[in-house]
Motif scaffolding. Sequence first.
Motif, PDB file in Angstrom:
ATOM      1  N   ASP A  99      -3.192  66.227  -3.800  1.00  0.00           N
ATOM      2  CA  ASP A  99      -2.484  64.960  -3.610  1.00  0.00           C
ATOM      3  C   ASP A  99      -2.372  64.621  -2.123  1.00  0.00           C
ATOM      4  OD1 ASP A  99      -2.107  64.653  -6.348  1.00  0.00           O
ATOM      5  OD2 ASP A  99      -0.099  65.577  -6.319  1.00  0.00           O
ATOM      6  N   ALA A 100      -2.051  65.622  -1.314  1.00  0.00           N
ATOM      7  CA  ALA A 100      -1.940  65.409   0.134  1.00  0.00           C
ATOM      8  C   ALA A 100      -3.281  65.002   0.721  1.00  0.00           C
ATOM      9  CB  ALA A 100      -1.421  66.670   0.816  1.00  0.00           C
ATOM     10  N   ALA A 101      -4.352  65.644   0.268  1.00  0.00           N
ATOM     11  CA  ALA A 101      -5.694  65.297   0.761  1.00  0.00           C
ATOM     12  C   ALA A 101      -6.050  63.860   0.398  1.00  0.00           C
ATOM     13  CB  ALA A 101      -6.719  66.267   0.192  1.00  0.00           C
ATOM     14  N   ASN A 102      -5.727  63.445  -0.835  1.00  0.00           N
ATOM     15  CA  ASN A 102      -6.010  62.064  -1.261  1.00  0.00           C
ATOM     16  C   ASN A 102      -5.194  61.067  -0.446  1.00  0.00           C
ATOM     17  OD1 ASN A 102      -7.870  62.790  -3.212  1.00  0.00           O
ATOM     18  ND2 ASN A 102      -6.317  62.948  -4.830  1.00  0.00           N
ATOM     19  N   LEU A 103      -3.938  61.401  -0.179  1.00  0.00           N
ATOM     20  CA  LEU A 103      -3.076  60.520   0.606  1.00  0.00           C
ATOM     21  C   LEU A 103      -3.616  60.363   2.028  1.00  0.00           C
ATOM     22  CD1 LEU A 103      -0.479  58.864   0.672  1.00  0.00           C
ATOM     23  CD2 LEU A 103       0.731  60.948   1.346  1.00  0.00           C
ATOM     24  N   LEU A 104      -3.990  61.479   2.641  1.00  0.00           N
ATOM     25  CA  LEU A 104      -4.541  61.409   4.004  1.00  0.00           C
ATOM     26  C   LEU A 104      -5.865  60.648   4.033  1.00  0.00           C
ATOM     27  CD1 LEU A 104      -3.702  65.015   5.252  1.00  0.00           C
ATOM     28  CD2 LEU A 104      -2.626  62.862   5.957  1.00  0.00           C
ATOM     29  N   ALA A 105      -6.699  60.822   3.019  1.00  0.00           N
ATOM     30  CA  ALA A 105      -7.971  60.088   2.953  1.00  0.00           C
ATOM     31  C   ALA A 105      -7.721  58.587   2.843  1.00  0.00           C
ATOM     32  CB  ALA A 105      -8.805  60.591   1.779  1.00  0.00           C
ATOM     33  N   SER A 106      -6.665  58.195   2.110  1.00  0.00           N
ATOM     34  CA  SER A 106      -6.376  56.759   1.995  1.00  0.00           C
ATOM     35  C   SER A 106      -5.964  56.180   3.350  1.00  0.00           C
ATOM     36  CB  SER A 106      -5.287  56.507   0.947  1.00  0.00           C
ATOM     37  OG  SER A 106      -4.017  56.901   1.428  1.00  0.00           O
ATOM     38  N   PHE A 107      -5.226  56.976   4.143  1.00  0.00           N
ATOM     39  CA  PHE A 107      -4.868  56.499   5.482  1.00  0.00           C
ATOM     40  C   PHE A 107      -6.100  56.446   6.390  1.00  0.00           C
ATOM     41  CE2 PHE A 107      -0.525  57.916   4.220  1.00  0.00           C
ATOM     42  CZ  PHE A 107       0.027  56.646   4.207  1.00  0.00           C
ATOM     43  N   ALA A 108      -7.015  57.393   6.232  1.00  0.00           N
ATOM     44  CA  ALA A 108      -8.268  57.346   7.004  1.00  0.00           C
ATOM     45  C   ALA A 108      -9.053  56.087   6.653  1.00  0.00           C
ATOM     46  CB  ALA A 108      -9.097  58.602   6.747  1.00  0.00           C
ATOM     47  N   ASP A 109      -9.035  55.697   5.366  1.00  0.00           N
ATOM     48  CA  ASP A 109      -9.704  54.454   4.952  1.00  0.00           C
ATOM     49  C   ASP A 109      -9.053  53.241   5.603  1.00  0.00           C
ATOM     50  OD1 ASP A 109     -11.468  55.883   3.379  1.00  0.00           O
ATOM     51  OD2 ASP A 109     -10.339  55.566   1.516  1.00  0.00           O
ATOM     52  N   VAL A 111      -7.528  53.192   8.499  1.00  0.00           N
ATOM     53  CA  VAL A 111      -7.939  53.190   9.906  1.00  0.00           C
ATOM     54  C   VAL A 111      -9.374  52.677  10.028  1.00  0.00           C
ATOM     55  CG1 VAL A 111      -8.416  54.657  11.900  1.00  0.00           C
ATOM     56  CG2 VAL A 111      -6.328  55.005  10.582  1.00  0.00           C
ATOM     57  N   GLU A 112     -10.238  53.041   9.097  1.00  0.00           N
ATOM     58  CA  GLU A 112     -11.613  52.557   9.127  1.00  0.00           C
ATOM     59  C   GLU A 112     -11.658  51.033   9.027  1.00  0.00           C
ATOM     60  OE1 GLU A 112     -15.821  53.169   6.712  1.00  0.00           O
ATOM     61  OE2 GLU A 112     -14.213  54.630   6.451  1.00  0.00           O
ATOM     62  N   LEU A 113     -10.815  50.453   8.164  1.00  0.00           N
ATOM     63  CA  LEU A 113     -10.754  48.985   8.051  1.00  0.00           C
ATOM     64  C   LEU A 113     -10.271  48.356   9.361  1.00  0.00           C
ATOM     65  CD1 LEU A 113      -9.286  48.590   4.451  1.00  0.00           C
ATOM     66  CD2 LEU A 113     -11.621  48.080   5.217  1.00  0.00           C
ATOM     67  N   ILE A 114      -9.290  48.989  10.001  1.00  0.00           N
ATOM     68  CA  ILE A 114      -8.801  48.484  11.292  1.00  0.00           C
ATOM     69  C   ILE A 114      -9.930  48.493  12.315  1.00  0.00           C
ATOM     70  CG2 ILE A 114      -7.252  48.996  13.226  1.00  0.00           C
ATOM     71  CD1 ILE A 114      -5.261  50.124  11.119  1.00  0.00           C
ATOM     72  N   LEU A 115     -10.674  49.591  12.358  1.00  0.00           N
ATOM     73  CA  LEU A 115     -11.791  49.690  13.303  1.00  0.00           C
ATOM     74  C   LEU A 115     -12.856  48.629  13.026  1.00  0.00           C
ATOM     75  CD1 LEU A 115     -12.138  53.571  13.481  1.00  0.00           C
ATOM     76  CD2 LEU A 115     -11.436  52.057  15.333  1.00  0.00           C
ATOM     77  N   GLU A 116     -13.164  48.412  11.754  1.00  0.00           N
ATOM     78  CA  GLU A 116     -14.177  47.406  11.405  1.00  0.00           C
ATOM     79  C   GLU A 116     -13.735  46.012  11.837  1.00  0.00           C
ATOM     80  OE1 GLU A 116     -15.129  47.783   7.259  1.00  0.00           O
ATOM     81  OE2 GLU A 116     -16.255  49.638   7.586  1.00  0.00           O
ATOM     82  N   ARG A 117     -12.450  45.693  11.667  1.00  0.00           N
ATOM     83  CA  ARG A 117     -11.957  44.381  12.109  1.00  0.00           C
ATOM     84  C   ARG A 117     -12.043  44.250  13.631  1.00  0.00           C
ATOM     85  NH1 ARG A 117      -8.510  44.693   7.544  1.00  0.00           N
ATOM     86  NH2 ARG A 117      -6.835  45.782   8.628  1.00  0.00           N
TER      87      ARG A 117
END
Length: 195
Positions: A99-109, A111-117
Amino acid sequence: MSELTTDPAPSRTDEGAVPGPPGPDVAELLVEIRTQLARDNDRAAARERVIDRLHDENQLLRGGEHRQLLRPVLTDLQHLRNDLIRQAASLPLELTAADAANLLASFADSVELILERAGVQILPVEAGDRFDPSRHRAAGIVPATTAEEDGTVAEKLADGYFDLTVQRPAAPAVVRVRRWTPPAATGEPNTQENS
């Protein structure tokens, strides 16, 4: 015939004699030069003040322009921070590692959207890709098992980032690279046996 009369030659002053005060024309000319120099100095000082003021305004505008460019990224980062705080407050005590890994991966996603913008894209790199020094930075060497693996990525340690505006990597991916070392020929003497 008339005689030509000539004026006697001008008398020369003694070498040690001090010349007299300048005539009225020279004194007036000196006063005029001094006045002109004072006006020129005043104009130069005024120009310097204008240049300093324009420089200060330019710096202020650049700072504002820089902030305007960063505003969307800063807004996205504020939202991400608020999401992290909200999630941290609502985590169940029995949170599993998955669950923690999935939660952290969602935050990484996020950040990826922020970088793309902001015009930055993740540089994809996978094990087996050919090492490219313009896109990758080698952080270690791993022995290759075959000659075909030589110069390929063994492991990705960190993602790289690509700047879409200038069309070049902003930060290379950090990887370990495979290196092939051919086995020693069987006809060579083994120096370790005799030691």
